[in-house]
Design a protein around this motif. Structure first.
Motif, mmCIF file in Angstrom:
data_model
loop_
_atom_site.group_PDB
_atom_site.id
_atom_site.type_symbol
_atom_site.label_atom_id
_atom_site.label_comp_id
_atom_site.label_asym_id
_atom_site.label_seq_id
_atom_site.Cartn_x
_atom_site.Cartn_y
_atom_site.Cartn_z
ATOM 1 N N THR A 51 0.858 -1.188 0.000
ATOM 2 C CA THR A 51 0.000 0.000 0.000
ATOM 3 C C THR A 51 0.889 1.232 0.000
ATOM 4 O O THR A 51 1.492 1.545 -1.019
ATOM 5 C CB THR A 51 -0.938 -0.005 1.225
ATOM 6 N N LEU A 52 0.974 1.887 1.158
ATOM 7 C CA LEU A 52 1.714 3.136 1.281
ATOM 8 C C LEU A 52 3.111 3.084 0.676
ATOM 9 O O LEU A 52 3.495 3.942 -0.132
ATOM 10 C CB LEU A 52 1.791 3.507 2.775
ATOM 11 N N LEU A 55 8.210 9.384 -1.363
ATOM 12 C CA LEU A 55 8.534 10.626 -0.659
ATOM 13 C C LEU A 55 9.075 10.308 0.740
ATOM 14 O O LEU A 55 10.108 10.843 1.164
ATOM 15 C CB LEU A 55 7.282 11.499 -0.571
ATOM 16 N N ILE A 56 8.393 9.399 1.437
ATOM 17 C CA ILE A 56 8.851 8.998 2.773
ATOM 18 C C ILE A 56 10.225 8.329 2.671
ATOM 19 O O ILE A 56 11.135 8.605 3.447
ATOM 20 C CB ILE A 56 7.842 8.040 3.436
ATOM 21 N N GLY A 57 10.370 7.465 1.637
ATOM 22 C CA GLY A 57 11.660 6.803 1.395
ATOM 23 C C GLY A 57 12.763 7.830 1.171
ATOM 24 O O GLY A 57 13.885 7.672 1.665
ATOM 25 N N SER A 58 12.447 8.919 0.444
ATOM 26 C CA SER A 58 13.448 9.957 0.174
ATOM 27 C C SER A 58 13.894 10.619 1.465
ATOM 28 O O SER A 58 15.079 10.886 1.663
ATOM 29 C CB SER A 58 12.888 11.053 -0.728
ATOM 30 N N GLY A 75 18.154 11.159 5.711
ATOM 31 C CA GLY A 75 18.637 10.935 7.070
ATOM 32 C C GLY A 75 19.803 9.966 7.073
ATOM 33 O O GLY A 75 20.819 10.183 7.738
ATOM 34 N N LEU A 76 19.653 8.899 6.284
ATOM 35 C CA LEU A 76 20.688 7.872 6.190
ATOM 36 C C LEU A 76 21.974 8.463 5.629
ATOM 37 O O LEU A 76 23.082 8.131 6.056
ATOM 38 C CB LEU A 76 20.174 6.761 5.271
ATOM 39 N N GLU A 77 21.813 9.370 4.675
ATOM 40 C CA GLU A 77 22.975 10.007 4.044
ATOM 41 C C GLU A 77 23.787 10.790 5.083
ATOM 42 O O GLU A 77 25.012 10.697 5.132
ATOM 43 C CB GLU A 77 22.498 10.941 2.935
ATOM 44 N N GLN A 78 23.060 11.516 5.932
ATOM 45 C CA GLN A 78 23.721 12.268 7.006
ATOM 46 C C GLN A 78 24.487 11.314 7.914
ATOM 47 O O GLN A 78 25.635 11.577 8.284
ATOM 48 C CB GLN A 78 22.680 13.016 7.852
ATOM 49 N N LEU A 79 23.840 10.192 8.236
ATOM 50 C CA LEU A 79 24.434 9.215 9.151
ATOM 51 C C LEU A 79 25.712 8.617 8.546
ATOM 52 O O LEU A 79 26.751 8.541 9.204
ATOM 53 C CB LEU A 79 23.409 8.117 9.444
ATOM 54 N N VAL A 80 25.623 8.194 7.272
ATOM 55 C CA VAL A 80 26.783 7.585 6.617
ATOM 56 C C VAL A 80 27.932 8.585 6.537
ATOM 57 O O VAL A 80 29.090 8.264 6.837
ATOM 58 C CB VAL A 80 26.404 7.078 5.204
ATOM 59 N N HIS A 137 25.305 13.438 -3.187
ATOM 60 C CA HIS A 137 24.095 12.793 -2.671
ATOM 61 C C HIS A 137 24.008 11.347 -3.131
ATOM 62 O O HIS A 137 22.957 10.850 -3.510
ATOM 63 C CB HIS A 137 22.843 13.570 -3.075
ATOM 64 N N LEU A 138 25.153 10.681 -3.087
ATOM 65 C CA LEU A 138 25.253 9.288 -3.536
ATOM 66 C C LEU A 138 24.265 8.376 -2.808
ATOM 67 O O LEU A 138 23.554 7.597 -3.448
ATOM 68 C CB LEU A 138 26.690 8.799 -3.304
ATOM 69 N N VAL A 139 24.213 8.488 -1.479
ATOM 70 C CA VAL A 139 23.333 7.611 -0.698
ATOM 71 C C VAL A 139 21.871 7.870 -1.059
ATOM 72 O O VAL A 139 21.097 6.949 -1.301
ATOM 73 C CB VAL A 139 23.552 7.819 0.825
ATOM 74 N N PHE A 140 21.534 9.149 -1.140
ATOM 75 C CA PHE A 140 20.164 9.533 -1.465
ATOM 76 C C PHE A 140 19.718 8.924 -2.800
ATOM 77 O O PHE A 140 18.684 8.258 -2.876
ATOM 78 C CB PHE A 140 20.066 11.061 -1.505
ATOM 79 N N PHE A 141 20.502 9.137 -3.845
ATOM 80 C CA PHE A 141 20.118 8.631 -5.164
ATOM 81 C C PHE A 141 20.097 7.104 -5.195
ATOM 82 O O PHE A 141 19.230 6.503 -5.824
ATOM 83 C CB PHE A 141 21.060 9.148 -6.251
ATOM 84 N N ALA A 142 21.042 6.472 -4.508
ATOM 85 C CA ALA A 142 21.109 5.013 -4.521
ATOM 86 C C ALA A 142 19.866 4.403 -3.863
ATOM 87 O O ALA A 142 19.243 3.502 -4.428
ATOM 88 C CB ALA A 142 22.375 4.539 -3.812
ATOM 89 N N VAL A 143 19.485 4.917 -2.684
ATOM 90 C CA VAL A 143 18.311 4.376 -1.982
ATOM 91 C C VAL A 143 17.051 4.609 -2.815
ATOM 92 O O VAL A 143 16.237 3.710 -3.029
ATOM 93 C CB VAL A 143 18.149 5.009 -0.580
ATOM 94 N N LEU A 144 16.925 5.825 -3.336
ATOM 95 C CA LEU A 144 15.738 6.166 -4.112
ATOM 96 C C LEU A 144 15.645 5.301 -5.373
ATOM 97 O O LEU A 144 14.582 4.789 -5.717
ATOM 98 C CB LEU A 144 15.803 7.652 -4.506
ATOM 99 N N PHE A 145 16.782 5.112 -6.040
ATOM 100 C CA PHE A 145 16.812 4.291 -7.248
ATOM 101 C C PHE A 145 16.401 2.855 -6.922
ATOM 102 O O PHE A 145 15.609 2.247 -7.649
ATOM 103 C CB PHE A 145 18.213 4.326 -7.867
ATOM 104 N N GLY A 146 16.912 2.327 -5.810
ATOM 105 C CA GLY A 146 16.539 0.977 -5.387
ATOM 106 C C GLY A 146 15.042 0.865 -5.162
ATOM 107 O O GLY A 146 14.403 -0.084 -5.615
ATOM 108 N N CYS A 147 14.458 1.864 -4.487
ATOM 109 C CA CYS A 147 13.007 1.867 -4.220
ATOM 110 C C CYS A 147 12.220 1.891 -5.529
ATOM 111 O O CYS A 147 11.236 1.158 -5.688
ATOM 112 C CB CYS A 147 12.593 3.107 -3.426
ATOM 113 N N ILE A 148 12.646 2.758 -6.458
ATOM 114 C CA ILE A 148 11.924 2.875 -7.727
ATOM 115 C C ILE A 148 11.970 1.551 -8.482
ATOM 116 O O ILE A 148 10.962 1.083 -9.019
ATOM 117 C CB ILE A 148 12.508 4.020 -8.588
ATOM 118 N N MET A 149 13.136 0.887 -8.470
ATOM 119 C CA MET A 149 13.253 -0.396 -9.169
ATOM 120 C C MET A 149 12.358 -1.449 -8.514
ATOM 121 O O MET A 149 11.812 -2.309 -9.185
ATOM 122 C CB MET A 149 14.720 -0.884 -9.158
#
Ligand code: ZN
Length: 199
Positions: A84-85, A93-96, A101-106, A126-138
């Motif tokens: 669902t969500l 958006l929530i994933g982003s 947050g994860l990017e800051q942590l890493v 923004h490597l972490v940001f794009f990588a996580v978002l890309f994974g979610c989209i896939m």
């Protein structure tokens, strides 16, 4: 789709993305001096793509990722239901936000360990940001190819998928899933192999 398939699809697509736009910096092959910085970038990139590829199934307590989170997943599944969500644009958006947050942590952890250069690289690109978002989209795209489709505009319950006719899509965990996932991997493998030979 099963967690394993999501991981495979996400990571192979991640290879393609990186070889096209060089998100992680210079390619390893053909580079004279491979620095620790480049290696760290690549490891972080693929870990984060893998994480993103599993993230949307946070709403399924029985999934690879849901198992790790235990009661958190159970609670999300209970409140919103599976697929669902976290399989919608709102979920992206929530994933982003989570990815930021994860990017800051890493970045912080790398800095702490004296790996200043990769840390700077990650916060600049923004490597972490794009990588996580890309994974979610896939992940969402791959689930869109299964019979159930994905509720992109959740809370609206209309489900979207490709091909548009659900009868042409496949059921999770059945043989077409493995055929599609593995042919995708083989195609990417052949692509990488030939591009190396040609160079
Ligand atoms: Zn899913």
């Amino acid at each position: 789709m099963e967690g394993r398939s999501h991981l495979l699809v996400g990571l192979t697509a991640g290879v393609v993305l990186d070889s096209v736009v060089h998100l992680t910096g210079d390619p390893l092959l053909g580079v004279k001096g491979i620095t620790i910085g480049v290696l760290v970038n690549k490891v972080i990139y693929y870990t984060m793509v893998g994480f993103g590829a599993l993230l949307p199934d946070i709403d399924n307590a029985r999934s690879t990722f849901g198992h790790k989170l235990g009661w958190i997943s159970k609670e999300i599944q209970h409140l919103a239901g599976h697929r669902t969500l976290f399989h919608s644009l709102l979920g992206l958006l929530i994933g982003s936000l989570m990815a930021l947050g994860l990017e800051q942590l890493v970045t912080y952890l790398l800095d702490q360990r004296g790996l200043t250069l990769p840390a700077q690289f990650i916060s600049a690109t923004h490597l972490v940001f794009f990588a996580v978002l890309f994974g979610c989209i896939m992940h969402i795209a791959a689930d869109g190819m299964t019979e159930g489709g994905v509720p992109l505009l959740w809370p609206n319950h209309k489900r979207f998928g490709f091909p548009p006719n659900p009868h042409w899509r496949f059921c999770t965990g059945t043989w077409p899933e493995f055929v599609i996932v593995w042919s995708f991997m083989i195609l990417v493998g052949v692509g990488i192999y030939t591009s190396i030979i040609v160079i």
